[in-house]
Design a protein around this motif. Structure first.
Motif, PDB file in Angstrom:
ATOM      1  N   LEU A   1     -10.359   9.677   1.680  1.00 31.94           N
ATOM      2  CA  LEU A   1      -9.415   9.849   2.780  1.00 31.94           C
ATOM      3  C   LEU A   1      -9.655  11.152   3.530  1.00 31.94           C
ATOM      4  O   LEU A   1      -9.501  11.216   4.757  1.00 31.94           O
ATOM      5  CB  LEU A   1      -7.985   9.801   2.246  1.00 31.94           C
ATOM      6  CG  LEU A   1      -7.539   8.449   1.691  1.00 31.94           C
ATOM      7  CD1 LEU A   1      -6.151   8.545   1.088  1.00 31.94           C
ATOM      8  CD2 LEU A   1      -7.581   7.377   2.775  1.00 31.94           C
TER       9      LEU A   1
ATOM     10  N   THR B 233      -6.848  10.272   9.073  1.00 30.22           N
ATOM     11  CA  THR B 233      -6.122   9.326   9.901  1.00 30.22           C
ATOM     12  C   THR B 233      -5.014  10.040  10.668  1.00 30.22           C
ATOM     13  O   THR B 233      -4.608  11.146  10.324  1.00 30.22           O
ATOM     14  CB  THR B 233      -5.502   8.213   9.031  1.00 30.22           C
ATOM     15  OG1 THR B 233      -4.614   8.814   8.068  1.00 30.22           O
ATOM     16  CG2 THR B 233      -6.585   7.445   8.283  1.00 30.22           C
TER      17      THR B 233
ATOM     18  N   ARG C 231       0.544   7.628  11.532  1.00 31.50           N
ATOM     19  CA  ARG C 231       0.337   6.305  10.938  1.00 31.50           C
ATOM     20  C   ARG C 231       0.115   6.465   9.442  1.00 31.50           C
ATOM     21  O   ARG C 231      -0.999   6.692   8.991  1.00 31.50           O
ATOM     22  CB  ARG C 231      -0.849   5.598  11.584  1.00 31.50           C
ATOM     23  CG  ARG C 231      -0.628   5.216  13.034  1.00 31.50           C
ATOM     24  CD  ARG C 231      -1.672   4.198  13.488  1.00 31.50           C
ATOM     25  NE  ARG C 231      -3.012   4.759  13.503  1.00 31.50           N
ATOM     26  CZ  ARG C 231      -4.119   4.027  13.681  1.00 31.50           C
ATOM     27  NH1 ARG C 231      -4.036   2.723  13.832  1.00 31.50           N
ATOM     28  NH2 ARG C 231      -5.299   4.611  13.706  1.00 31.50           N
TER      29      ARG C 231
ATOM     30  N   PRO D 156      -0.835   5.480   5.988  1.00 32.38           N
ATOM     31  CA  PRO D 156      -1.611   4.318   5.515  1.00 32.38           C
ATOM     32  C   PRO D 156      -0.913   3.575   4.386  1.00 32.38           C
ATOM     33  O   PRO D 156      -0.071   4.114   3.676  1.00 32.38           O
ATOM     34  CB  PRO D 156      -2.919   4.960   5.038  1.00 32.38           C
ATOM     35  CG  PRO D 156      -2.553   6.366   4.697  1.00 32.38           C
ATOM     36  CD  PRO D 156      -1.463   6.758   5.645  1.00 32.38           C
ATOM     37  N   HIS D 157      -1.290   2.317   4.252  1.00 32.19           N
ATOM     38  CA  HIS D 157      -0.832   1.475   3.154  1.00 32.19           C
ATOM     39  C   HIS D 157      -1.890   1.480   2.056  1.00 32.19           C
ATOM     40  O   HIS D 157      -3.091   1.529   2.338  1.00 32.19           O
ATOM     41  CB  HIS D 157      -0.615   0.036   3.629  1.00 32.19           C
ATOM     42  CG  HIS D 157       0.528  -0.114   4.593  1.00 32.19           C
ATOM     43  ND1 HIS D 157       1.720  -0.684   4.248  1.00 32.19           N
ATOM     44  CD2 HIS D 157       0.640   0.239   5.909  1.00 32.19           C
ATOM     45  CE1 HIS D 157       2.531  -0.697   5.293  1.00 32.19           C
ATOM     46  NE2 HIS D 157       1.911  -0.137   6.314  1.00 32.19           N
TER      47      HIS D 157
ATOM     48  N   HIS E 145       4.811   1.813   0.905  1.00 36.42           N
ATOM     49  CA  HIS E 145       3.456   1.518   1.372  1.00 36.42           C
ATOM     50  C   HIS E 145       2.481   1.327   0.217  1.00 36.42           C
ATOM     51  O   HIS E 145       1.290   1.125   0.450  1.00 36.42           O
ATOM     52  CB  HIS E 145       2.952   2.639   2.288  1.00 36.42           C
ATOM     53  CG  HIS E 145       3.532   2.597   3.663  1.00 36.42           C
ATOM     54  ND1 HIS E 145       3.076   3.403   4.682  1.00 36.42           N
ATOM     55  CD2 HIS E 145       4.524   1.857   4.191  1.00 36.42           C
ATOM     56  CE1 HIS E 145       3.770   3.155   5.787  1.00 36.42           C
ATOM     57  NE2 HIS E 145       4.654   2.216   5.505  1.00 36.42           N
TER      58      HIS E 145
ATOM     59  N   ASP F 286      -2.038  -0.972  11.773  1.00 34.92           N
ATOM     60  CA  ASP F 286      -1.764  -0.334  10.484  1.00 34.92           C
ATOM     61  C   ASP F 286      -3.074  -0.030   9.767  1.00 34.92           C
ATOM     62  O   ASP F 286      -4.051  -0.794   9.857  1.00 34.92           O
ATOM     63  CB  ASP F 286      -0.912  -1.249   9.588  1.00 34.92           C
ATOM     64  CG  ASP F 286       0.565  -1.192   9.922  1.00 34.92           C
ATOM     65  OD1 ASP F 286       0.960  -0.315  10.714  1.00 34.92           O
ATOM     66  OD2 ASP F 286       1.322  -2.033   9.398  1.00 34.92           O
ATOM     67  N   LEU F 287      -3.087   1.072   9.058  1.00 35.10           N
ATOM     68  CA  LEU F 287      -4.250   1.448   8.255  1.00 35.10           C
ATOM     69  C   LEU F 287      -4.000   1.061   6.811  1.00 35.10           C
ATOM     70  O   LEU F 287      -2.927   1.323   6.259  1.00 35.10           O
ATOM     71  CB  LEU F 287      -4.502   2.951   8.363  1.00 35.10           C
ATOM     72  CG  LEU F 287      -4.812   3.460   9.773  1.00 35.10           C
ATOM     73  CD1 LEU F 287      -4.939   4.975   9.771  1.00 35.10           C
ATOM     74  CD2 LEU F 287      -6.080   2.816  10.321  1.00 35.10           C
ATOM     75  N   VAL F 288      -4.989   0.432   6.197  1.00 39.31           N
ATOM     76  CA  VAL F 288      -4.855  -0.078   4.834  1.00 39.31           C
ATOM     77  C   VAL F 288      -6.017   0.426   3.999  1.00 39.31           C
ATOM     78  O   VAL F 288      -7.184   0.292   4.398  1.00 39.31           O
ATOM     79  CB  VAL F 288      -4.834  -1.620   4.816  1.00 39.31           C
ATOM     80  CG1 VAL F 288      -4.609  -2.132   3.399  1.00 39.31           C
ATOM     81  CG2 VAL F 288      -3.767  -2.168   5.760  1.00 39.31           C
ATOM     82  N   VAL F 289      -5.697   1.011   2.836  1.00 40.79           N
ATOM     83  CA  VAL F 289      -6.713   1.433   1.880  1.00 40.79           C
ATOM     84  C   VAL F 289      -6.769   0.403   0.770  1.00 40.79           C
ATOM     85  O   VAL F 289      -5.776   0.173   0.069  1.00 40.79           O
ATOM     86  CB  VAL F 289      -6.391   2.823   1.288  1.00 40.79           C
ATOM     87  CG1 VAL F 289      -7.461   3.220   0.273  1.00 40.79           C
ATOM     88  CG2 VAL F 289      -6.286   3.863   2.393  1.00 40.79           C
TER      89      VAL F 289
ATOM     90  N   LEU G  86     -11.424   1.276   3.926  1.00 44.49           N
ATOM     91  CA  LEU G  86     -10.388   1.676   4.878  1.00 44.49           C
ATOM     92  C   LEU G  86     -10.431   0.687   6.038  1.00 44.49           C
ATOM     93  O   LEU G  86     -11.472   0.512   6.680  1.00 44.49           O
ATOM     94  CB  LEU G  86     -10.633   3.096   5.373  1.00 44.49           C
ATOM     95  CG  LEU G  86      -9.548   3.736   6.244  1.00 44.49           C
ATOM     96  CD1 LEU G  86      -8.194   3.737   5.535  1.00 44.49           C
ATOM     97  CD2 LEU G  86      -9.949   5.169   6.609  1.00 44.49           C
TER      98      LEU G  86
ATOM     99  N   GLU H 130      -8.465  -1.069   9.504  1.00 47.05           N
ATOM    100  CA  GLU H 130      -7.442  -1.103  10.537  1.00 47.05           C
ATOM    101  C   GLU H 130      -7.039  -2.559  10.714  1.00 47.05           C
ATOM    102  O   GLU H 130      -7.874  -3.411  11.043  1.00 47.05           O
ATOM    103  CB  GLU H 130      -7.959  -0.535  11.855  1.00 47.05           C
ATOM    104  CG  GLU H 130      -6.880  -0.477  12.928  1.00 47.05           C
ATOM    105  CD  GLU H 130      -7.375   0.186  14.202  1.00 47.05           C
ATOM    106  OE1 GLU H 130      -6.951   1.321  14.477  1.00 47.05           O
ATOM    107  OE2 GLU H 130      -8.206  -0.427  14.903  1.00 47.05           O
TER     108      GLU H 130
END
Length: 350
Positions: free
Chosen positions: A246, A251, A255, A257-258, A282, A313-316, A330, A332
């Protein structure tokens, strides 16, 4: 110092266009698994947060669960099977050593003959490893890939081993990858720590210790795990790896992240999310209902989370486990999706 790991950066937008999952209808309670192992429902919930899991019936196989999850993902994406140019099944519990389980899935989906279909075994990190592979292979092709994580661990468990039998469930999750308007999957990182390879294993059934009456009598066909050492691995290696990942891809602070992590153990996930600074709402979890579904846990959890995600949304995605290994992505998110069903299905043998 964080170990070196392979990193892939964005050169073309390949994103997740659809998700799907398949959970066997057979619900197995804590009492059912706990009694033979000598533990109670309270003991299991306190240590793992797991309240139930799904186990496949005798006429269900990994390929059937995988194919159903893939069909649901294709429907969600609005993509025809004829337009699929790649099929990857991440699993460590294939239908059989040969042929690849992915070939049975490709046949069931009806993808065009000649389309590459293969399995990938990175155990519980397998789905993210497969996602990173497919994303790289699709760049510049205009094609679409079906990436599936699927496992039936219930058939590898010693019913008297409380360290493992209470944790695992069966299931499959899938995504469709293809060209996207946003950034899509814009960074991945894959890492393996082979000096830790013996922490999680199934000793027999391969070329080193072929299956035999002797291996069966010794219980070498069962899944084994050093739970305490695995927890230490997650704390000492996975946490720093995610943090470094990260930091390398900062980011927008507006926003948050999830996190969609491997569902190894609910208490472990809670601690990992809190340590990394993810908001509780999240940090997505399905382990309470489904247990640890191996390579399927990340895509199943992503499919459950999809109804709560919005465009941008940003998702890890964070897979980790046997090998020992960890895979990170990562993403979007492209578009919100409406929940279609609860994922329950019948993934029967062909």
């Amino acid at each position: 110092m964080t170990p070196r790991a392979a990193t892939v950066l964005d050169t073309e937008a390949i994103g997740i266009l659809g998700t799907g999952s398949c959970l066997p209808g057979n619900v197995v309670t804590n009492e059912e698994v706990g009694t033979p192992a000598g533990v109670t429902d309270e003991w299991i919930v306190r240590r793992t947060a797991i309240r139930e899991r799904r186990w496949a019936k005798p006429d269900e196989a990994t390929s059937g669960l995988a194919a159903t999850a893939a069909l649901r993902a294709l429907a969600d994406a609005g993509i025809r099977a004829q337009d699929v140019s790649l099929v990857i099944v991440a699993t460590s519990t294939p239908d059989s050593p040969q042929p690849p389980t992915a070939t049975a899935v490709a046949l069931e989906l009806g993808v065009t003959s000649g389309t590459p279909a293969f399995d990938m075994n990175a155990v519980c990190s397998g789905f993210v490893f497969a996602l990173a592979t497919a994303e790289r292979m699709l760049r510049g092709t205009g094609g679409h890939a079906v990436v599936i994580g699927a496992d039936i661990y219930s058939r590898t468990l010693d019913p008297t081993d409380r360290r493992t039998v209470v944790l695992f469930g069966d299931g499959a999750g899938a995504v469709v990858l293809g060209p996207t308007r946003g950034r899509g999957v814009f960074a991945t990182r894959l890492a393996t720590f082979p000096e830790k390879r013996d922490l999680i294993r199934v000793p027999a059934g391969g070329s080193l210790i072929p299956a035999s009456s002797t291996s069966l009598a010794r219980g070498l066909h069962y899944f084994t795990m050093d739970g305490r050492a695995v927890r230490h691995f997650v704390e000492s290696r996975v946490g720093p790896l995610v943090r470094d990942f990260l930091d390398a891809h900062p980011t927008d602070s507006a926003r948050q992240p999830h996190l969609v992590p491997h569902q190894a153990n609910g208490r472990m996930i809670e601690a990992l999310g809190a340590d990394l600074g993810f908001l509780p709402e999240h940090t997505h979890m399905t382990v309470q209902q489904y247990g640890n579904t191996g390579a399927a846990s990340v895509p199943i959890t992503l499919d459950r989370a999809a109804e709560r995600l919005a465009t941008g949304d940003l998702v890890v995605l964070a897979g980790f486990g046997g090998g020992m290994a960890a895979g990170l992505a990562l993403v979007e998110w492209e578009a919100p999706r409406a929940r279609r069903d609860d994922g329950t299905c019948q993934g029967r043998l062909r």
